[in-house]
Write a protein that holds these residues in place. Structure first.
Motif, short mmCIF file in Angstrom:
data_model
loop_
_atom_site.label_atom_id
_atom_site.label_comp_id
_atom_site.label_asym_id
_atom_site.label_seq_id
_atom_site.Cartn_x
_atom_site.Cartn_y
_atom_site.Cartn_z
N UNK A 286 3.96 11.14 -8.34
CA UNK A 286 4.93 11.60 -9.33
C UNK A 286 4.64 12.99 -9.88
N UNK A 287 3.42 13.48 -9.69
CA UNK A 287 3.09 14.82 -10.16
C UNK A 287 3.30 15.90 -9.09
N UNK A 288 3.71 15.50 -7.88
CA UNK A 288 3.96 16.46 -6.82
C UNK A 288 5.34 17.09 -7.00
N UNK A 289 5.58 18.19 -6.30
CA UNK A 289 6.87 18.87 -6.39
C UNK A 289 7.38 19.21 -5.00
N UNK B 87 13.10 6.26 -4.68
CA UNK B 87 14.04 6.62 -5.73
C UNK B 87 13.31 7.07 -6.99
N UNK B 88 12.22 6.40 -7.33
CA UNK B 88 11.42 6.82 -8.49
C UNK B 88 10.98 8.28 -8.35
N UNK B 89 10.58 8.66 -7.13
CA UNK B 89 10.14 10.04 -6.90
C UNK B 89 11.29 11.03 -6.92
N UNK B 90 12.45 10.60 -6.48
CA UNK B 90 13.64 11.45 -6.55
C UNK B 90 13.99 11.69 -8.01
N UNK C 160 0.84 -1.20 0.00
CA UNK C 160 0.00 0.00 0.00
C UNK C 160 0.87 1.25 0.00
N UNK C 161 1.90 1.25 0.85
CA UNK C 161 2.77 2.42 0.92
C UNK C 161 3.49 2.64 -0.41
N UNK C 162 3.96 1.58 -1.04
CA UNK C 162 4.62 1.71 -2.35
C UNK C 162 3.63 2.22 -3.40
N UNK C 163 2.39 1.76 -3.31
CA UNK C 163 1.37 2.23 -4.24
C UNK C 163 1.07 3.71 -4.02
N UNK C 164 1.08 4.16 -2.77
CA UNK C 164 0.88 5.59 -2.49
C UNK C 164 2.01 6.41 -3.12
N UNK C 165 3.24 5.98 -2.90
CA UNK C 165 4.38 6.70 -3.47
C UNK C 165 4.27 6.77 -4.99
N UNK C 166 3.80 5.72 -5.62
CA UNK C 166 3.65 5.71 -7.08
C UNK C 166 2.63 6.74 -7.57
#
Length: 135
Positions: free
Chosen positions: A52-55, A69-72, A43-49
């Motif tokens: 990607x549109x946040x800044x 890392x994907x978000x970085x 669930x947490x990984x799905x939230x992070x996914x």
């Protein structure tokens, strides 16, 4: 730091429909500039996914994963608006794929801290817009 072949790696398995729905709902409360503390799991990984549109998200958490890392890499997590340790992404440990280990080896913006630092109330109290997501 040396990374030898004995390092274990992990990857998240597929996300269920209910986890994806939870992730979309949770992601709605996370805005640009918020600082995240997030637990471990699908669930947490799905939230992070979903972020990607946040800044300028900050990161102050126990675990750094490939999802972080994907978000970085897409520019969502920068730590630029953190009110405590601005520009620093803080974690207690990292677990993931070779890609994550390589990033951690060469990047200078991530700080690994003792397990009693990242969840410490005096530390978290100094961070504005702190969002904690655990199950």
């Amino acid at each position: 730091m040396r990374c030898g072949p004995s390092r274990k790696t992990s990857s998240e398995a597929g996300t269920t429909k209910s986890a994806a729905r939870l992730a979309r709902n949770a992601a709605e409360i996370i805005g640009d500039g918020d600082c995240l503390q997030i637990g471990i799991g699908k669930v947490q990984s799905a939230i992070l996914a979903q972020l990607k549109d946040r800044r300028d998200l900050g990161f102050q958490s126990g675990l750094i994963s490939d999802a972080v890392l994907d978000l970085i890499e897409c520019g969502a997590v920068t730590g630029a608006r953190k009110t405590f340790e601005p520009g620093r992404l803080v974690g207690g440990l990292y677990i993931g794929t070779r890609r994550l280990y390589d990033f951690m080896h060469r990047d200078g913006t991530v700080s690994l801290r003792a397990a009693n630092h990242t969840p410490a109330t005096p530390v978290m109290a100094r961070i504005d817009n702190f969002v904690s997501i655990n199950s």
